[in-house]
Design a protein around this motif. Structure first.
Motif, PDB file in Angstrom:
ATOM      1  N   PRO A   8       0.847  -1.204   0.000  1.00 35.92           N
ATOM      2  CA  PRO A   8       0.000   0.000   0.000  1.00 35.92           C
ATOM      3  C   PRO A   8       0.882   1.254   0.000  1.00 35.92           C
ATOM      4  O   PRO A   8       1.941   1.265   0.633  1.00 35.92           O
ATOM      5  CB  PRO A   8      -0.782  -0.118   1.311  1.00 35.92           C
ATOM      6  N   LEU A   9       0.425   2.272  -0.710  1.00 35.63           N
ATOM      7  CA  LEU A   9       1.230   3.490  -0.851  1.00 35.63           C
ATOM      8  C   LEU A   9       1.590   4.085   0.517  1.00 35.63           C
ATOM      9  O   LEU A   9       2.693   4.570   0.718  1.00 35.63           O
ATOM     10  CB  LEU A   9       0.478   4.519  -1.706  1.00 35.63           C
ATOM     11  N   GLU A  14       5.619   5.763   4.489  1.00 35.35           N
ATOM     12  CA  GLU A  14       6.199   5.758   5.839  1.00 35.35           C
ATOM     13  C   GLU A  14       7.674   5.374   5.817  1.00 35.35           C
ATOM     14  O   GLU A  14       8.461   5.863   6.611  1.00 35.35           O
ATOM     15  CB  GLU A  14       5.418   4.793   6.749  1.00 35.35           C
ATOM     16  N   MET A  15       8.049   4.507   4.856  1.00 36.31           N
ATOM     17  CA  MET A  15       9.450   4.068   4.785  1.00 36.31           C
ATOM     18  C   MET A  15      10.351   5.152   4.201  1.00 36.31           C
ATOM     19  O   MET A  15      11.515   5.254   4.570  1.00 36.31           O
ATOM     20  CB  MET A  15       9.574   2.799   3.924  1.00 36.31           C
ATOM     21  N   LYS A  52       2.096  12.479  -3.482  1.00 33.38           N
ATOM     22  CA  LYS A  52       1.947  12.324  -2.024  1.00 33.38           C
ATOM     23  C   LYS A  52       2.830  13.342  -1.301  1.00 33.38           C
ATOM     24  O   LYS A  52       2.378  13.997  -0.347  1.00 33.38           O
ATOM     25  CB  LYS A  52       2.325  10.889  -1.637  1.00 33.38           C
ATOM     26  N   ALA A  53       4.076  13.486  -1.780  1.00 32.62           N
ATOM     27  CA  ALA A  53       5.026  14.414  -1.147  1.00 32.62           C
ATOM     28  C   ALA A  53       4.491  15.841  -1.227  1.00 32.62           C
ATOM     29  O   ALA A  53       4.548  16.594  -0.248  1.00 32.62           O
ATOM     30  CB  ALA A  53       6.387  14.296  -1.822  1.00 32.62           C
ATOM     31  N   GLN A  54       3.932  16.159  -2.397  1.00 32.75           N
ATOM     32  CA  GLN A  54       3.392  17.507  -2.586  1.00 32.75           C
ATOM     33  C   GLN A  54       2.225  17.752  -1.625  1.00 32.75           C
ATOM     34  O   GLN A  54       2.147  18.773  -0.959  1.00 32.75           O
ATOM     35  CB  GLN A  54       2.927  17.650  -4.031  1.00 32.75           C
ATOM     36  N   LYS A  55       1.366  16.737  -1.545  1.00 34.24           N
ATOM     37  CA  LYS A  55       0.191  16.843  -0.678  1.00 34.24           C
ATOM     38  C   LYS A  55       0.604  16.997   0.795  1.00 34.24           C
ATOM     39  O   LYS A  55      -0.012  17.745   1.553  1.00 34.24           O
ATOM     40  CB  LYS A  55      -0.657  15.576  -0.854  1.00 34.24           C
ATOM     41  N   GLU A  56       1.655  16.277   1.162  1.00 30.68           N
ATOM     42  CA  GLU A  56       2.105  16.314   2.562  1.00 30.68           C
ATOM     43  C   GLU A  56       3.026  17.504   2.827  1.00 30.68           C
ATOM     44  O   GLU A  56       3.447  17.700   3.963  1.00 30.68           O
ATOM     45  CB  GLU A  56       2.856  15.012   2.913  1.00 30.68           C
ATOM     46  N   GLY A  57       3.381  18.249   1.761  1.00 29.96           N
ATOM     47  CA  GLY A  57       4.287  19.389   1.917  1.00 29.96           C
ATOM     48  C   GLY A  57       5.700  18.965   2.279  1.00 29.96           C
ATOM     49  O   GLY A  57       6.403  19.654   3.014  1.00 29.96           O
ATOM     50  N   VAL A  58       6.114  17.809   1.781  1.00 24.12           N
ATOM     51  CA  VAL A  58       7.451  17.293   2.095  1.00 24.12           C
ATOM     52  C   VAL A  58       8.325  17.447   0.852  1.00 24.12           C
ATOM     53  O   VAL A  58       7.889  17.160  -0.265  1.00 24.12           O
ATOM     54  CB  VAL A  58       7.376  15.797   2.494  1.00 24.12           C
TER      55      VAL A  58
END
Lengths: 220, 326
Positions: A8-9, A14-15, A52-58
């Motif tokens: 799962p993404l 998380e890794m 995902k990174a963009q959404k999480e601001g990472v």
């Protein structure tokens, strides 16, 4: 071939979320056939992680690459530059590929994008099923070419157990009973007399139970 | 009357069968906790009405008090246990070791099983062992007893002396190998057989015909399994949900057509009718009464089936109960 399935993404995220430069590295042989870990799928996973990174601001630089086979050093050269530029690798290979990459680039953390699920074949388009457990002492010659070790939920060597109903396994009606298949096959081959031969105790020392296995070919 | 055979062990079950009596066995499921008094209570209910009691081994893969300790407790309470052992949870070292443990308490009967898959129980994510299967377990116990050897080949200082049994399911698929499968179990060493619960009498009779055609009924003792329905719901559940059990629709209908308060009695009546029919089948050497969570009914079933009192092995010259012959 080895069949794998993408994790799962969220689990992948998380890794890898604390890395700065991540390379998603495809393996274009076995796991490409099941459309889970080939170079194309590595590209898709990289895109999903960028979103995902963009959404999480990472802030992570996520690149993608791929080679034909991650389980053999001879194929590693095309990935050299990509890996040198990354601070971690997300491998979409099976567990073997992940370990060979990790052993070769000793200073890079390597994460698995897949769960390695089984040794199987392509039953039909999009359907892959298990056929072998690599037990090290093949019994197919006695069982009509159908493997009870990989296809029976209890790896019963003198089956079927009492849970075989309408040719289906007691644990799930979707799973054919291996021993029903064996009996049907022995019948087709005119070898039903072989059904009553008792299978001796299996030598599991050639299986996982005997410890990690190695094959050495002195002639190569 | 069945021809007498010579017993090979000091098992009470084997002696009763060898004498030509119709044997009566039942079962006792250990508790899901450590209270041994539960076993003693269940044992007290059955004592005197059955010859030996099977002690189930984590049946349906629900974790319970172990069958070996439960067998010892029942033996200490004056019953003779049949230790059930499944190959799901123990490898060959553990199986041999537990057999010796049982033998050290002179437990004289063992039933060799594969066991239900762990996905039915409370440890669905657990590993299963299946180092050997039930046929290979039969062979292993036979070797330990008859040759006094571990499977590794070393001598056993005091070999186990056990009467060795297996289960047979005449109703599982594929039907055409049901008789060959029994032959295989006998070849592997099964001296007695306890069958799956019988509801479909026609199918059972067809199976027994096949068994007799090959003379297998003379090579082992077949105990016919029966389980009384407590409710119509149970009959439906067993028909649709329990793998390998064949409940004909007319029995489900008969239970459903009975008013709720009389269903338990109807279940017992069906069970008694089944036993009567089974008595007429040549090769049936006794009954395995599995009254699931209803052990208190076993004495009544045994009495009403004309199987009481149980043979007293100490009294010489007792006439065995009538059994079918051709």
């Amino acid at each position: 071939m080895i069949v794998g399935q993408q994790k799962p993404l969220e689990e992948i995220w998380e890794m890898v979320k604390d890395r700065k430069r991540l390379l998603v590295l495809g393996c274009n042989t076995c796991v490409a056939i099941c459309h889970e870990g080939g170079n194309k799928e590595a590209g898709i996973i990289a895109s999903l992680l960028r979103m995902k990174a963009q959404k999480e601001g990472v802030s992570i630089k996520i690149t993608e690459g791929g080679i034909e086979r991650q389980c053999e050093e001879e194929f590693f050269a095309p990935a050299q530059t990509d890996i040198d530029e990354a601070d971690a690798v997300l491998s979409t290979a099976c567990g073997i590929g992940v370990q060979f990459i990790a052993a070769f680039w000793k200073d890079k953390p390597v994460f698995p994008a897949l769960n390695t699920t089984f040794l199987g074949g392509v039953e039909q388009i999009g359907v892959f099923s298990e056929r072998c457990q690599a037990c090290g002492s093949c019994v197919l010659g006695r069982t009509g070419g159908i493997c009870p070790i990989s296809r029976c939920a209890k790896r019963v060597l003198n089956g079927p157990c009492g849970g075989s109903v309408d040719g289906r396994c007691e644990i799930n009606k979707e799973i054919p009973c291996a021993w029903q298949l064996i009996v049907d096959r022995l019948k087709e081959l005119g070898q039903m007399d072989r059904y009553e031969e008792l299978s001796p105790l299996q030598d599991w020392s050639k299986d996982r139970a005997g410890g990690p296995r190695t094959l050495k070919r002195e002639d190569l | 009357m069945r021809e007498k055979r010579t017993p090979r062990t000091s098992s009470r079950l084997e002696k009763i069968l060898a004498e030509g009596h119709l044997a009566v066995t039942s079962e006792c499921g250990p508790p899901r906790g450590s209270d041994g008094a539960v076993l003693e209570k269940k044992g007290a209910m059955l004592k005197g009405y059955i010859d030996v009691v099977n002690v189930t081994d984590n049946q349906t893969s629900m974790t319970r008090l172990c069958s070996l300790a439960a067998s010892i407790r029942l033996k200490q309470a004056g019953l003779e246990p049949v230790l059930q052992m499944v190959t799901r949870d123990r490898n060959r070292i553990a199986l041999q070791s537990d057999i010796l443990g049982a033998a050290s308490f002179d437990i004289n009967n063992i039933l060799c099983l594969t066991g239900d898959h762990q996905s039915f129980g409370d440890c669905k994510t657990g590993q299963n062992v299946h180092d050997i299967d039930s046929m290979q377990l039969l062979q292993m116990v036979r070797q330990m007893r008859d040759e006094g050897l571990f499977i590794g080949g070393d001598a056993i200082s005091r070999p186990p002396e056990m009467f060795i049994g297996a289960a047979a399911n005449p109703f599982a698929d594929p039907f055409e190998i049901r008789v060959p499968r029994l032959a295989k179990k006998i070849a592997a060493g099964a001296e007695f057989i306890q069958t799956q619960c019988i509801y479909n009498m026609e199918k059972f009779e067809a199976w027994m015909q096949g068994v007799r055609d090959r003379g297998l009924h003379e090579e082992t003792y077949i105990l016919a399994g029966v389980t009384p329905f407590k409710t119509a719901g149970m009959a439906k559940y067993m028909r649709s949900r329990v793998p390998g059990i064949d409940v004909p629709d007319e029995l489900v209908k008969r239970m459903s057509d009975t008013p709720k308060e009389k269903q338990a009695e109807e279940g017992i009546t069906i069970c008694l009718e089944t036993i009567e029919r089974l008595k007429e089948i040549e090769g049936v050497c006794g009954f395995h009464i599995m009254a699931i969570e209803w052990e208190e009914k076993v004495p009544e079933i045994v009495q009403r089936a004309g199987l009481y009192p149980r043979p007293d092995l100490e009294a010489p010259g007792q006439e065995p109960a009538k059994v079918a012959t051709s």
